[in-house]
Design an enzyme around this catalytic site. Structure first.
Site, short mmCIF file in Angstrom:
data_model
loop_
_atom_site.label_atom_id
_atom_site.label_comp_id
_atom_site.label_asym_id
_atom_site.label_seq_id
_atom_site.Cartn_x
_atom_site.Cartn_y
_atom_site.Cartn_z
N GLN A 128 43.52 25.91 36.76
CA GLN A 128 42.10 26.74 36.56
C GLN A 128 41.49 26.88 35.02
O GLN A 128 42.65 27.06 34.27
CB GLN A 128 42.20 28.38 37.01
N GLY A 129 40.60 26.88 34.92
CA GLY A 129 40.09 26.90 33.35
C GLY A 129 38.88 27.70 33.17
O GLY A 129 37.50 27.53 33.27
N SER A 131 39.38 31.17 31.03
CA SER A 131 39.35 32.14 29.55
C SER A 131 39.15 31.00 28.59
O SER A 131 39.57 29.80 28.68
CB SER A 131 40.71 32.61 29.77
N GLU A 246 40.52 36.04 43.95
CA GLU A 246 41.84 36.21 43.18
C GLU A 246 42.37 37.60 43.15
O GLU A 246 43.61 37.79 43.34
CB GLU A 246 41.42 35.49 41.82
N ASN A 390 44.00 44.94 33.70
CA ASN A 390 44.12 46.13 34.43
C ASN A 390 43.13 47.15 33.79
O ASN A 390 42.53 48.15 34.53
CB ASN A 390 45.57 46.93 34.79
N GLU A 391 42.77 47.14 32.48
CA GLU A 391 41.85 47.95 31.83
C GLU A 391 40.63 47.67 32.39
O GLU A 391 39.67 48.46 32.59
CB GLU A 391 41.80 47.95 30.23
#
Lengths: 403, 367, 395
Positions: A128-129, A131, A246, A390-391
């Site tokens: 996967q790409g 970020s 996801e 998680n933020e």
């Protein structure tokens, strides 16, 4: 309202158990049992995928017409639970759990016919790409350019945190095809053959010394427009669909139940004073609290999978609670390991990638569980960072709390 | 009541910091920990010759806990690999308790930079208890015969001498053993923080009479005290480790931009860093307490050390995990200094007793 | 660096211990122990007993009648007071406004207010928070408008502890609208009997009346009641605060609580490991908090650490109240009027501590809200860190 499996579901469970008993070799079982992160050893995971493929069980969530198992959520849950209990390695999620659903949901007929069977067989192994160095939490800020050049898009730029890109022969990417007013516009979802000239993969080594992550550099990489999923400039829609997948696509509880059982079993072999750690009051209490947390969380997962949707953010809730519980379980593992948890012994585990930090080979000291514990602890720190930290998830949840 | 440092202590701190800053950068540390032996000869030599801090192992004078604390905090901040804790703090504390000529000779050797110690105390079945279970020394002629297995002896692959706890007829005793003596075998491995340790097996190792350190059968209270001395010093190291993690995190979040602004402008991250800071401050206080109570009577000393270990252990976990978290994916790489500090913090959390172990110890000594 | 207490201070500890045993009103200690709600008069008598020894004006300079103690000696005194179960000094007059008047008041103001405080002839309240100015205190809107020799006050204060007992109130008021909102704030003292001052009780969730709202409707106050200069009120309110920031630590009381919890825990729960562990953790935290307080008192801690300590102290206080409630178990549910002796007869099967401690559990939730909420404190600490405080070093 009830929490029981139906007769059909129980029969299904039996079928799954028998399948595992017949097909799972010791080597494959070891690859599942001694994983050091959420990623299994590449070769063994693929070998297991081929076995599942023969039975038509590689893709539990895909419809049967595309070669999936077509299972209900309950069946998928049962399968996950049995897989964990049997110690089978998981199938790499990038293709089956992520790119596959994107193609099924947004791809054209040719893409479905071409990619899905090869994804199932393992002929295509995916990475996967999304970020980029400057676009992590703020994914929509991604900048990798894809310029229109007749029947192709020409890609130049950089991606980062690409799991298994070093062994993948295909990858799915988000690229910028237009600069429009909103950052989310002008992004395209693109499938790229990793052997195309101009693609360079560089390793990133984790604190546990494992090479699972990568950076990918694109220098004038020509990708046929036929590989665009959905419409050009409309990739964010596909990506969002997939991100939801996801975050909420798979259950955490099945693996966690098994991990806690392993930890309790290990504590039965650790001496403390004149007794065993498994009977130590402080430990018993910690384990009980973890099981209580897990029981509540598992019920939440049941509620989520039984639908209708609990809230707009239930996928985010599950991601936050699931990964934090997963992290907590690795803390308990480290606690049981005691001083042996200080030793760096990846040779005792089945890491999901090559190990590059110095370590002993062959034998190891102390209990195997103790050797694996610190690696799991270190690797699992990524759980609250990847797939939307998680933020960021809490920000998503916060938006749904406003009336 | 006084929490200030003497002029000498401040001077020493500045010179240690200055040296480490110019000679012990992150890349040096990483290269050393990736090398075959993991041994940093240059730093150890400089500790002996340039900085003179190995002289804190001099057993002719009393343990200087405050100076050790000052030095350890600097060593933590620079994330050294060399066995200063194992040799100059833990090892020398054993020697000081034993006294005598042999101990003084070893102490002199440490100061000269020639002797490095590792205390082989834990066994696979002892967890954090000081009493050996299977390692045993029996008298043979004028000397002893040693058998047993010690686990995760930190610094053993670098040690010139092992100090080994063993059961003898009268209780627990301590022996000096050469790692290359016949019958001693080391199974060496790296630790997760890039240092080195070994499991050490003793099979019919023949020791001379003067291998016994201190009085036979009287080692348990010595080890308890040595443990508390080590906890205080390791706690100071932890404070240095944590201060650096927080400083790196503040710097990183100040530079890293997402959504068009430095991520440090988000209050949720600011408050997380404040929580980290407060844990470090509490850990600092706890280290003072343990350090300044080392000469108190044993129950009070033990109470203070356990207070420190619990506070440090929890702080190491909280500060370490959040330093990684706020570095995002970068924190999960071997390239980021913070991940190395986090691993050291994780080791510290598990050495000389977990949080649970020390809460129980606190209960038992606090009455 | 050492933790030694010098001989003079040790002698003082003995002296204080004897004082609380012999010269302090026993009946008040007993009443507090029995959980009977204390009256204004109880507090007056308790403070008069301290003043009889010259020990009331703890933070005041000697020339104004304070004992002139070092911070460490003051700390030891508070330890002994709490150990004995004596009443804490009500802070509004003695701890808060007293030192400000000593430092910034005119000689006339000092002569007028300070003796009445020391002799407990006057009680004070603090008028800072307003309905729309809580965490953002500097946004306060209550106005003081000059009118000849007077100011006319208009507005409202809230969360005012003890206003129903008070003879005087010191207020932060807005005398000017300025670019920087802190600059237009002044400090002024108001006689509670002035026409236009109205006190309305706020009953807190434990059923008690300690808090109030105070309304000011065209209240005329002589300009001679202004503290220092106009527009400097924010400064006066904050400049002496650092010394007082650790007065909420109450280490002695916490220690006494933990000891009592240990005994009672053993009695009621036996060797319940979960409770014992939690109690031990509180004990560990208390040891650490105590050293941190001493570091602040001796000047070792960074400013950021001082703000941070308020958070640690108040959280520990709340954890201790939570331990009491845990120990109470089902007995926590009894709500009883404790204004008179013999109140326990209302729920004879419920142990007294369960009633009083559950009430404390409810009331003490306020600790992390008042005096700058935990969240506000964190923002203050962050400002220090952002300026490079993280790697600050002891001298």
């Amino acid at each position: 309202m009830n929490l029981d499996w139906s007769d059909d579901e129980l029969a299904f469970r039996q079928e799954v158990r028998e399948f595992f008993a017949e097909n799972l070799t010791d080597e494959l079982r070891s690859a599942g049992t001694w994983m050091t992160s959420v990623y299994a050893d590449h070769e063994r995971s693929l070998a297991w995928q081929r076995i599942l493929h023969k039975r038509g069980w590689v893709a539990p969530a895909w419809p049967v017409e595309h070669g999936g198992a077509g299972w209900s959520v309950a069946q998928r849950y049962i399968f996950a639970r049995e897989r964990a209990a049997a110690g089978a390695p998981p199938v790499s999620p990038m293709g089956i759990a992520m790119c596959g659903p994107a193609i099924i949901g947004h791809g054209n007929d040719w893409q479905k016919a071409h990619f899905l069977p090869r994804m199932l067989s393992g002929e295509h192994f995916w990475c996967q790409g999304y970020s980029e160095p400057g676009a992590g939490s703020d994914l929509a800020a991604l900048q990798m350019r894809a310029e229109d050049d007749g029947d192709a898009l020409v890609c130049t730029g950089q991606k980062i945190w690409n799991t298994h890109a070093d062994v993948a022969n295909w990858g799915f990417f988000l690229v910028r095809t237009s600069r429009l007013e909103r950052l989310q516009q002008g992004i395209t979802f693109l499938l790229v053959d990793m052997t195309t000239p101009g693609v360079t993969v560089r390793p990133i080594v984790s604190p546990a010394g494992e090479h699972i992550q990568n950076e990918i550099f694109f220098d004038q990489v020509r990708v046929p427009k036929a590989n665009v999923v959905g419409a050009i400039d409309n990739g964010w829609t596909v990506a969002k669909y997939l991100l939801e997948f996801e975050r909420g696509g798979s259950a955490y509880a099945p693996d966690l139940q098994v991990r806690l059982d392993q930890i309790e079993a290990a504590a039965r072999t650790v001496a403390v004073g004149d007794g065993m750690l498994a009977d130590d009051a402080a430990f018993v209490r910690r384990l009980a609290l973890a099981r209580i947390r897990l029981a509540a969380f598992e019920t939440y997962e049941f509620r989520a999978m039984a639908g209708p949707a609990l809230s707009g953010a239930s996928a985010s809730v599950m991601k936050v609670l699931g990964t934090e519980l997963q992290q907590h379980v690795t803390e308990l593992g480290l606690l049981v390991a005691g001083r042996y948890g200080m030793a760096y012994q990846p040779q005792a585990g089945m890491p999901g990638g090559q190990v590059s930090l110095p370590h002993a080979h062959g034998t190891f000291v102390g209990p195997r569980q103790a050797a694996v514990a610190p690696l799991r602890y270190l690797n699992e720190r990524a759980g609250s960072i990847y797939a939307g930290s998680n933020e960021i998830q809490r920000n998503i949840i916060a938006k749904t709390l406003r009336l | 009541m006084d929490f200030s440092l003497s002029g000498e202590q401040q001077q020493l701190r500045d010179s240690v910091r200055g040296w480490l800053k110019s000679h012990h950068g992150f890349e040096h540390r990483r290269a050393i920990s990736r090398s075959e032996s993991g041994w940093d000869a240059a730093t150890w030599t400089a500790f002996a010759d340039d900085l003179g801090i190995l002289s804190l192992a001099d057993i002719a004078v009393p343990h200087d806990a405050v100076t050790v604390m000052v030095v350890m905090e600097e060593l933590g901040e620079a994330l050294i690999t060399v066995p200063f804790l194992e040799t100059v703090v833990t090892g020398a504390a054993v020697l000081r308790a034993a006294g005598g000529e042999a101990a003084q000779a070893l102490s002199d050797g440490i100061i000269a930079g020639d002797v490095r110690l590792a205390l082989a105390w834990a066994e696979p079945d002892t967890r954090y208890g000081w009493q050996p279970r299977t390692t045993r020394a029996v008298r043979e002629g004028n000397g002893w015969r040693l058998d047993g297995l010690k686990s995760v002896v930190v610094g053993a692959p670098w040690a010139t001498h092992l100090i080994v706890s063993a059961l003898t007829d009268t209780g627990t005793s301590l022996f000096v053993v050469a790692p290359d003596a016949i019958g001693v075998s080391l199974m060496s491995y790296p630790t997760i923080d890039g240092r080195r340790a070994a499991d050490v097996r003793f099979e019919g190792v023949v020791l001379s009479g003067d291998a016994l350190l201190g009085e036979e059968g009287a080692a348990l209270p010595v080890l308890e005290r040595v443990g508390d001395i080590s906890i205080a010093a390791m706690g100071a190291e932890a404070v240095g480790v944590m201060r650096r993690m927080l400083a790196d995190t503040i710097e990183y979040t100040g530079q890293r931009k997402q959504f068009g602004q430095p991520i440090a402008s988000f209050q949720v991250l600011q408050h997380r860093m404040v929580d980290m800071f407060m844990q470090i401050e509490m850990a600092t206080s706890a280290v003072y307490l343990a350090t300044l109570r080392l000469e108190a009577e044993p129950a009070e000393r033990a109470r203070a050390a356990s207070v420190a270990k619990v506070t440090i252990g929890e702080a190491c976990r909280f500060v370490g995990q959040n330093a990684v978290q706020l570095h995002g994916g970068m924190g999960m790489t071997d390239d980021a200094a913070v991940s190395h500090y986090f691993k050291r913090a994780t080791v510290i959390e598990g050495e000389f007793g977990t949080t649970d172990h020390h809460v129980e110890r606190f209960i038992s000594v606090a009455g | 660096m050492d933790l030694l207490i010098d001989a003079d201070d040790l002698a003082f500890v003995d002296e204080a211990r004897i004082f609380f045993e012999r010269d302090y009103p026993r009946d008040i200690i007993d009443k507090a122990r029995a959980g009977i709600v204390l009256t204004r008069d109880d507090h007056v008598r308790a403070q008069q007993a301290l003043q009889a020894r010259g020990w009331l004006g703890v933070g005041w300079p000697a020339e104004h009648g304070g004992p002139g103690w070092t911070p460490v000696r003051r700390y030891l005194f508070e330890q002994e007071l709490e150990r004995a179960g004596a009443l804490s000094i009500i802070p509004m007059a003695v701890i808060y406004i007293g030192p400000i008047v000593c430092a910034f008041g005119t000689p006339e103001q000092q002569a007028h207010w300070l003796p009445d405080i020391l002799e407990s002839r006057a009680m004070w309240a603090q008028g800072y928070s307003e309905p729309e100015s809580g965490s953002d205190l500097a946004s306060l809107a209550m106005t003081a408008t000059r009118d000849g020799d007077d100011f006319i006050l208009q507005g409202s204060k809230i969360w005012t502890s003890g206003a129903h007992w008070a003879d005087w109130i010191f207020c932060l008021v807005r005398t000017e609208k300025t670019a920087r909102k802190q600059d237009g704030i002044s400090m002024i003292c108001v006689d509670m009997r002035t026409p236009g001052v109205e006190v309305r009780p706020i009953i807190t969730m434990d059923g008690s009346h300690e808090l109030n709202q105070v309304r000011f409707d065209a209240v005329r106050v002589p300009a001679t009641n202004l503290i220092g200069e106009e527009g400097r009120g924010w400064y006066y309110a904050n400049v002496l605060l650092s010394a007082e920031r650790v007065s909420y630590a109450h280490v002695g009381r916490k220690r006494a609580d933990l000891a009592a919890l240990a005994v009672l825990g053993e009695e009621r729960l036996g060797a319940n490991n979960g409770f014992r562990q939690r109690l031990a953790r509180a004990g560990i935290m208390l040891d650490v908090v105590e050293i941190s307080v001493l570091r602040v008192l001796t000047g070792d801690a960074e400013p950021a650490a001082v703000s941070g300590l308020k958070i640690a102290c108040t959280q520990l206080a709340q954890e201790i109240t939570a331990l009491w409630v845990e120990l109470a178990g089902r007995d926590r549910s009894a709500l009883v009027d404790r204004s008179a002796a013999g109140w326990s007869a209302q729920a004879p099967a419920v142990p007294g501590f369960a009633v009083t401690r559950t009430a404390s559990y409810l009331f003490e939730r306020a600790q992390t809200i008042y005096g700058g909420s935990t969240e506000v404190q964190k923002t203050i600490v962050w400002r220090h860190l952002a300026r490079g405080g993280a790697l600050g070093r002891r001298a």
